[in-house]
Design an enzyme around this catalytic site. Structure first.
Site, short mmCIF file in Angstrom:
data_model
loop_
_atom_site.label_atom_id
_atom_site.label_comp_id
_atom_site.label_asym_id
_atom_site.label_seq_id
_atom_site.Cartn_x
_atom_site.Cartn_y
_atom_site.Cartn_z
CB SER A 1 -8.73 -71.43 -8.48
OG SER A 1 -8.89 -70.32 -7.62
CE1 TYR B 1 -13.95 -73.38 -7.62
CE2 TYR B 1 -12.66 -71.95 -6.17
CZ TYR B 1 -13.01 -72.36 -7.44
OH TYR B 1 -12.44 -71.77 -8.52
#
Length: 259
Positions: free
Chosen positions: A138, A151
């Site tokens: 990401s 995360y």
């Protein structure tokens, strides 16, 4: 016959990866928790591409899931030519208030399972002097992310692991790439409980899932080590290099906060 194993194949990016790889002639090995969803996707692929997709229902947030998947593949006596480590989830909120059980499941899925699948299937790929691995990270991998702290940390691991492996194995004929998408139109934000965040509300940043998949596969087969889909996402990720980190933290905190 060529085979591609895709984790998190029941929805979103994973489902699109399965269809796109089938279109390229790879028989998909579909991995996720929901056997029914995977069987439905396998039926679609059979109808559209004439390929008999393989379904492996496993919860990848549980220890030893990777080994079970690997053993299931070996039992079928097939060779995985392409591995797409797509499965992952996020969790919004203050780290100390979140359930650590859920936080640890995220580490297991986003980090440990991904690393173990790379470790297991790389051995076969290196023996065969051929193979492709795409790890989905990401743009979060490039910075800290308050309110999604764990995360962001897991995705930083995925990026670092992928870059290191890419350099290690390229002389064996194996390609490792890392796809780092920004906000994408999938179920991710709903599961992460962050539909009310500024990041989600800034919908102009969100890309279509199929577009991200197309860019990712082009990068993988073009032997790109790191790919950030979307010009704006690329600029934002690269700006971290020149922006003071205290500013980066504050921006991420503002975007990730719900309410």
């Amino acid at each position: 016959m060529k085979y591609a194993l895709i984790t998190g194949a029941s929805t979103g990016l994973g489902k699109d990866f399965a269809h796109s790889l089938a279109k390229l002639g790879y028989t998909p090995i579909l991995v996720a928790r929901s056997a029914n969803k995977l069987k439905s996707i396998a039926a679609e692929i059979k109808q559209q591409y004439g390929l008999d997709g393989i379904v492996i229902a496993e919860d990848l947030s549980v220890a030893n899931a990777s080994e079970k998947i690997y053993k299931a593949v070996k039992k079928l006596k097939i060779q995985v030519n392409c591995l797409v480590n797509n499965a992952g989830f996020g969790l919004n909120g203050e780290f100390h208030k979140n359930s650590f059980l859920e936080e640890s499941k995220m580490i297991q899925l986003n980090v440990t399972t991904l690393a173990e699948l790379c470790h297991l299937f790389l051995q076969d790929m290196i023996s065969n002097q051929e193979g492709y691995i795409l790890n989905v990270a990401s743009t979060a991998a490039f910075q800290p992310g308050p309110f999604m702290t764990n995360y962001y940390a897991t995705k930083a691991y995925v990026l670092s692991l992928s870059e290191g492996l890419a350099e290690e194995v390229k002389d064996y004929g194996v390609t490792v790439s890392c796809l780092c998408p920004g906000p994408t139109k999938t179920e991710f934000f709903e599961r992460a409980n962050m539909t009310g965040s500024k990041l989600v509300q800034s919908s102009f940043l969100a890309m279509n899932s199929q577009e991200v998949v197309d860019i990712g596969l082009k990068a993988l087969f073009g032997k790109r080590v790191v790919k950030i889909p979307g010009f704006l996402n690329f600029i934002l990720a690269e700006s971290v290099r020149v922006t003071p980190r205290f500013i980066i933290r504050k921006i991420a905190k503002y975007l990730n906060k719900v309410g």
